[in-house]
Design a protein around this motif. Structure first.
Motif, PDB file in Angstrom:
ATOM      1  N   TRP A 292       0.848  -1.195   0.000  1.00  0.00           N
ATOM      2  CA  TRP A 292       0.000   0.000   0.000  1.00  0.00           C
ATOM      3  C   TRP A 292       0.882   1.243   0.000  1.00  0.00           C
ATOM      4  CZ3 TRP A 292      -4.585   0.738  -1.533  1.00  0.00           C
ATOM      5  CH2 TRP A 292      -5.367   1.815  -1.105  1.00  0.00           C
ATOM      6  N   GLY A 293       0.296   2.383  -0.315  1.00  0.00           N
ATOM      7  CA  GLY A 293       1.063   3.624  -0.373  1.00  0.00           C
ATOM      8  C   GLY A 293       1.537   4.077   1.004  1.00  0.00           C
ATOM      9  N   GLU A 294       2.506   5.003   1.004  1.00  0.00           N
ATOM     10  CA  GLU A 294       3.059   5.485   2.272  1.00  0.00           C
ATOM     11  C   GLU A 294       3.032   7.005   2.268  1.00  0.00           C
ATOM     12  OE1 GLU A 294       6.133   2.642   3.960  1.00  0.00           O
ATOM     13  OE2 GLU A 294       7.264   4.479   3.665  1.00  0.00           O
ATOM     14  N   GLY A 295       2.527   7.569   3.325  1.00  0.00           N
ATOM     15  CA  GLY A 295       2.438   9.025   3.421  1.00  0.00           C
ATOM     16  C   GLY A 295       1.120   9.354   4.075  1.00  0.00           C
ATOM     17  N   ARG A 296       0.822  10.672   4.144  1.00  0.00           N
ATOM     18  CA  ARG A 296      -0.395  11.024   4.883  1.00  0.00           C
ATOM     19  C   ARG A 296      -1.379  11.746   3.981  1.00  0.00           C
ATOM     20  NH1 ARG A 296      -0.313  16.196   5.726  1.00  0.00           N
ATOM     21  NH2 ARG A 296       1.629  17.242   5.278  1.00  0.00           N
ATOM     22  N   VAL A 297      -2.598  11.759   4.455  1.00  0.00           N
ATOM     23  CA  VAL A 297      -3.629  12.519   3.757  1.00  0.00           C
ATOM     24  C   VAL A 297      -3.194  13.981   3.725  1.00  0.00           C
ATOM     25  CG1 VAL A 297      -5.961  13.445   4.143  1.00  0.00           C
ATOM     26  CG2 VAL A 297      -5.559  10.984   4.253  1.00  0.00           C
ATOM     27  N   GLY A 298      -3.359  14.623   2.586  1.00  0.00           N
ATOM     28  CA  GLY A 298      -2.975  16.032   2.483  1.00  0.00           C
ATOM     29  C   GLY A 298      -1.556  16.212   1.947  1.00  0.00           C
ATOM     30  N   ALA A 299      -0.847  15.113   1.705  1.00  0.00           N
ATOM     31  CA  ALA A 299       0.503  15.249   1.119  1.00  0.00           C
ATOM     32  C   ALA A 299       0.349  16.002  -0.201  1.00  0.00           C
ATOM     33  CB  ALA A 299       1.102  13.872   0.885  1.00  0.00           C
ATOM     34  N   ARG A 300       1.232  16.962  -0.454  1.00  0.00           N
ATOM     35  CA  ARG A 300       1.017  17.809  -1.636  1.00  0.00           C
ATOM     36  C   ARG A 300       1.398  17.098  -2.936  1.00  0.00           C
ATOM     37  NH1 ARG A 300      -0.322  22.891   0.263  1.00  0.00           N
ATOM     38  NH2 ARG A 300      -0.366  23.728  -1.843  1.00  0.00           N
ATOM     39  N   LEU A 301       2.422  16.255  -2.877  1.00  0.00           N
ATOM     40  CA  LEU A 301       2.859  15.596  -4.119  1.00  0.00           C
ATOM     41  C   LEU A 301       2.728  14.091  -3.960  1.00  0.00           C
ATOM     42  CD1 LEU A 301       4.177  15.837  -6.953  1.00  0.00           C
ATOM     43  CD2 LEU A 301       6.406  15.667  -5.820  1.00  0.00           C
ATOM     44  N   MET A 302       2.014  13.467  -4.884  1.00  0.00           N
ATOM     45  CA  MET A 302       1.921  12.006  -4.875  1.00  0.00           C
ATOM     46  C   MET A 302       2.890  11.468  -5.929  1.00  0.00           C
ATOM     47  SD  MET A 302      -1.358   9.523  -5.548  1.00  0.00           S
ATOM     48  CE  MET A 302      -2.058   9.615  -3.931  1.00  0.00           C
ATOM     49  N   ILE A 303       3.722  10.524  -5.529  1.00  0.00           N
ATOM     50  CA  ILE A 303       4.674   9.924  -6.474  1.00  0.00           C
ATOM     51  C   ILE A 303       4.208   8.500  -6.749  1.00  0.00           C
ATOM     52  CG2 ILE A 303       7.085   9.311  -6.871  1.00  0.00           C
ATOM     53  CD1 ILE A 303       7.904  11.543  -5.015  1.00  0.00           C
ATOM     54  N   VAL A 304       3.964   8.219  -8.027  1.00  0.00           N
ATOM     55  CA  VAL A 304       3.382   6.919  -8.376  1.00  0.00           C
ATOM     56  C   VAL A 304       4.379   6.115  -9.197  1.00  0.00           C
ATOM     57  CG1 VAL A 304       1.445   5.739  -9.484  1.00  0.00           C
ATOM     58  CG2 VAL A 304       1.090   7.971  -8.403  1.00  0.00           C
ATOM     59  N   GLY A 305       4.755   4.944  -8.666  1.00  0.00           N
ATOM     60  CA  GLY A 305       5.647   4.041  -9.394  1.00  0.00           C
ATOM     61  C   GLY A 305       4.845   3.009 -10.160  1.00  0.00           C
TER      62      GLY A 305
ATOM     63  N   GLN B  90       5.036  -0.792  -9.761  1.00  0.00           N
ATOM     64  CA  GLN B  90       4.553  -1.861  -8.875  1.00  0.00           C
ATOM     65  C   GLN B  90       5.665  -2.137  -7.869  1.00  0.00           C
ATOM     66  OE1 GLN B  90       4.494  -5.819 -10.414  1.00  0.00           O
ATOM     67  NE2 GLN B  90       6.388  -5.600 -11.556  1.00  0.00           N
ATOM     68  N   PRO B  91       5.340  -2.771  -6.745  1.00  0.00           N
ATOM     69  CA  PRO B  91       6.417  -3.118  -5.808  1.00  0.00           C
ATOM     70  C   PRO B  91       7.388  -4.096  -6.465  1.00  0.00           C
ATOM     71  CG  PRO B  91       4.283  -4.022  -5.089  1.00  0.00           C
ATOM     72  CD  PRO B  91       4.026  -3.197  -6.290  1.00  0.00           C
ATOM     73  N   GLY B  92       8.641  -4.025  -6.077  1.00  0.00           N
ATOM     74  CA  GLY B  92       9.628  -4.987  -6.553  1.00  0.00           C
ATOM     75  C   GLY B  92       9.778  -6.103  -5.523  1.00  0.00           C
ATOM     76  N   ASP B  93      10.803  -6.920  -5.729  1.00  0.00           N
ATOM     77  CA  ASP B  93      11.024  -8.074  -4.851  1.00  0.00           C
ATOM     78  C   ASP B  93      11.127  -7.647  -3.384  1.00  0.00           C
ATOM     79  OD1 ASP B  93      11.796 -10.939  -4.564  1.00  0.00           O
ATOM     80  OD2 ASP B  93      13.630 -10.021  -3.788  1.00  0.00           O
ATOM     81  N   GLN B  94      11.938  -6.617  -3.128  1.00  0.00           N
ATOM     82  CA  GLN B  94      12.158  -6.226  -1.725  1.00  0.00           C
ATOM     83  C   GLN B  94      10.927  -5.550  -1.122  1.00  0.00           C
ATOM     84  OE1 GLN B  94      15.934  -4.535  -0.740  1.00  0.00           O
ATOM     85  NE2 GLN B  94      16.901  -5.458  -2.526  1.00  0.00           N
ATOM     86  N   GLU B  95      10.233  -4.776  -1.953  1.00  0.00           N
ATOM     87  CA  GLU B  95       9.025  -4.127  -1.459  1.00  0.00           C
ATOM     88  C   GLU B  95       7.970  -5.178  -1.118  1.00  0.00           C
ATOM     89  OE1 GLU B  95      10.611  -3.147  -4.250  1.00  0.00           O
ATOM     90  OE2 GLU B  95      11.248  -1.112  -3.741  1.00  0.00           O
ATOM     91  N   ASP B  96       7.921  -6.223  -1.954  1.00  0.00           N
ATOM     92  CA  ASP B  96       6.939  -7.295  -1.742  1.00  0.00           C
ATOM     93  C   ASP B  96       7.169  -7.973  -0.394  1.00  0.00           C
ATOM     94  OD1 ASP B  96       5.074  -9.532  -2.846  1.00  0.00           O
ATOM     95  OD2 ASP B  96       6.885 -10.589  -2.257  1.00  0.00           O
ATOM     96  N   LEU B  97       8.445  -8.154  -0.054  1.00  0.00           N
ATOM     97  CA  LEU B  97       8.744  -8.835   1.212  1.00  0.00           C
ATOM     98  C   LEU B  97       8.553  -7.878   2.396  1.00  0.00           C
ATOM     99  CD1 LEU B  97      11.859 -10.870   0.067  1.00  0.00           C
ATOM    100  CD2 LEU B  97       9.563 -11.728   0.461  1.00  0.00           C
ATOM    101  N   ALA B  98       8.955  -6.609   2.180  1.00  0.00           N
ATOM    102  CA  ALA B  98       8.889  -5.664   3.302  1.00  0.00           C
ATOM    103  C   ALA B  98       7.484  -5.078   3.482  1.00  0.00           C
ATOM    104  CB  ALA B  98       9.881  -4.530   3.076  1.00  0.00           C
ATOM    105  N   GLY B  99       6.671  -5.112   2.419  1.00  0.00           N
ATOM    106  CA  GLY B  99       5.328  -4.520   2.512  1.00  0.00           C
ATOM    107  C   GLY B  99       5.361  -3.003   2.481  1.00  0.00           C
ATOM    108  N   ARG B 100       6.472  -2.426   1.968  1.00  0.00           N
ATOM    109  CA  ARG B 100       6.576  -0.955   1.881  1.00  0.00           C
ATOM    110  C   ARG B 100       7.046  -0.569   0.484  1.00  0.00           C
ATOM    111  NH1 ARG B 100      10.623   1.524   5.610  1.00  0.00           N
ATOM    112  NH2 ARG B 100       9.732   3.371   4.623  1.00  0.00           N
ATOM    113  N   PRO B 101       6.548   0.552  -0.055  1.00  0.00           N
ATOM    114  CA  PRO B 101       6.978   0.940  -1.394  1.00  0.00           C
ATOM    115  C   PRO B 101       8.383   1.544  -1.394  1.00  0.00           C
ATOM    116  CG  PRO B 101       5.476   2.586  -0.521  1.00  0.00           C
ATOM    117  CD  PRO B 101       5.563   1.492   0.517  1.00  0.00           C
ATOM    118  N   PHE B 102       9.083   1.369  -2.485  1.00  0.00           N
ATOM    119  CA  PHE B 102      10.366   2.023  -2.735  1.00  0.00           C
ATOM    120  C   PHE B 102      11.422   1.766  -1.645  1.00  0.00           C
ATOM    121  CE2 PHE B 102       7.227   4.464  -5.163  1.00  0.00           C
ATOM    122  CZ  PHE B 102       7.782   4.321  -6.427  1.00  0.00           C
TER     123      PHE B 102
END
Ligand code: URA
Length: 513
Positions: free
Chosen positions: A319-332, A334-346
């Protein structure tokens, strides 16, 4: 009958090779008899002489015939359907393959009854893989004179899914020695690799262990009688899995006593409400959920999404990381191998490059929301390695609901799209990187989007033709001032946070400054 294929239901690649060979030979579906090897030779010996004389089709034409005539998604579908237990599955795949090879447009006919039937089978397979991940219960046994601990589970899948489901357990329980026994195929993990062996009888399933009593106590304690929805529970935990789930021993009793327990809870609750100090306004107790709570809730709902074909092979939704109201959304992408294991993007190598760029640009991290167009990791398994695979259009479309909902809740002032998947998810199919570089584009909801190369392309710039790191950082630079200076949100984007509607992806090439 001219062809007879004796297949091993657990060896999907070999079966698909046989299917591809049949296509190459020009065999017609009604000329082929498919026989499951595990169903015994007696059956086969009863075949007529002509069939035996014809023998199986050559397997020397690996998957060429299939690949050259059919879209890649058809192979993905065939791979999943081949794991279904339906005896007619290969004949149906063969028929669809011939139809599509003769008339490629048929593949895009979403209402084609053959395609729909196969899609349904694929969904059943994916659902069972998902159920296996959820319902396997290991029991601890002491093994050998040294008392080494091993965990053994018994499971009875309807479909041939053990191979597809096993990598999940290897990742999850990498440090344990475990085995999953099933009637048709068993799998073991020795902390280094997976080994498969023939199925065994249920009598070999291990007896309950001490941990099970603890688990039952825990299950009883978390069971909330006021939330009891028997139909939904049966849908999520179909009865056929019950006999191998220890907690089901408690379910009948818990269901029967739910009304009394829930009445007790209501009585206790009203008693405690009476005890609330007068100064606590009632409205506070019923305050509407904040957008942040809704966003968190949405992330929890996304975890159960199985709308795309890989939902079951990935470890988890990232799922995405950051808070409601963040001014800039950065969209990649898909998660990679490490993101898949860690459950965090990027958090993998591409993520490290992005984070380095953000640091060099001096962007305030708490004003950023990082997420992906596609929430599950798509990969090709190569031995123990999982190689990145670009998500297909279907996966991106399946995930669009989540990205759009994130946008509606976070309400960014601008979006930075990393790479083509993000660009087309945000702006519409076919919008690529090359044609989008260096100009702001407006979505139908007014949100400005800035497209740049994906950081993974920058890492592989020799093959991808992407810019150098420094040039890429410069390409990112305009995204922040736009996000920082934008004032109010376009009214059309201030929508009810709970609705997940279709993507407003139409594009207007409005130049922003
Ligand atoms: N690449 C992406 O697009 N997203 C991630 O989360 C990681 C790598």
């Amino acid at each position: 009958m001219r062809w007879r294929v004796v297949y091993d239901a657990n060896d999907v690649p070999a079966t698909l090779r046989a299917l591809s060979s049949l296509l190459a030979c020009g065999a017609e579906p009604h000329d082929v008899a498919w026989r499951d090897r595990s169903e015994g030779q007696g059956d086969l010996l009863g075949d007529d002489a002509a069939s035996r004389a014809a023998g199986p089709p050559p397997e020397s034409v690996p998957l060429r015939a299939w690949r050259s005539r059919l879209p890649a998604e058809a192979m993905e579908l065939a791979h999943t359907v081949a794991q279904h237990a339906h005896p007619e599955r290969f004949r149906r795949l063969h028929e669809l393959a011939l139809d599509v090879a003769a008339q490629p447009a048929r593949w895009h006919d979403a209402l084609d009854p053959r395609r729909l039937a196969l899609e349904r089978m694929a969904r059943e397979v994916r659902r069972e893989i998902h159920k296996m991940h959820a319902f396997v219960r290991f029991r601890q046994i002491e093994d050998g004179p040294g008392g080494d601990t091993r965990y053994v589970a018994w499971f009875e899948p309807v479909h041939h899914i053990v191979r597809a489901a096993a990598p999940f357990f290897a990742r999850r329980f990498a440090a344990m020695r475990w085995a999953i026994l099933t009637p048709r195929l068993c799998v073991q993990w020795d902390r280094e690799g997976l080994a498969f062996s023939p199925g065994v009888d249920r009598s070999l399933a291990p007896p309950p262990d001490a941990g099970e009593a603890l688990w039952l106590d825990y299950y009883r304690s978390i069971f909330n009688p006021s939330r009891l929805k028997t139909a939904a529970m049966l849908r999520e935990m179909p009865r056929r899995y019950w006999r191998n789930l220890p907690e089901t021993q408690a379910i009948t009793e818990l269901i029967q006593t739910a009304p009394q327990r829930s009445a007790r809870m209501v009585a206790q609750a009203s008693e405690s409400q009476r005890r609330l100090p007068i100064s606590v306004p009632r409205a506070v107790a019923r305050a509407p959920r904040t957008p942040q709570e809704q966003l968190d809730d949405l992330g929890r709902r996304a975890r159960h999404c199985s709308d795309c074909p890989v939902a079951c092979s990935a470890t988890q939704v990232v799922w995405g990381e950051g808070r409601v109201g963040a001014r800039l959304m950065i969209v990649g992408e898909q998660p990679g191998d490490q993101e898949d294991l860690a459950g965090r993007p990027f958090v993998g190598p591409a993520g490290a490059l992005l984070r380095q760029a953000i640091a060099e640009l001096g962007w305030p991290v708490d004003a950023l929301y990082l997420t992906n167009a596609v929430k599950h990791f798509h990969f090709l398994a190569r031995g123990t390695r999982r190689l990145h695979k670009t998500p297909g259009q279907r996966a991106a479309e399946a995930c669009e609901q989540w990205l759009e909902a994130e946008i509606r809740l976070v309400q960014p002032k601008a979006v930075l799209a990393l790479g083509a998947t993000a660009a087309s998810s945000l702006l519409g199919a076919g919008v690529g990187v090359a044609q989008s570089l260096g100009r702001w584009q407006a979505r139908a909801d007014g949100l400005p989007v800035w497209v740049v190369h994906h950081p993974a392309a920058v890492l592989r710039r020799a093959e991808s033709g992407a810019p150098s790191f420094q040039a890429w950082v410069e390409a990112l630079r305009p995204a922040w001032p736009q996000a920082a200076q934008a004032s109010a949100m376009a009214p059309s984007r201030v929508a009810s946070a709970d609705t997940i509607a279709a993507s407003p992806s139409a594009v207007a090439a409005t130049p922003y400054t």
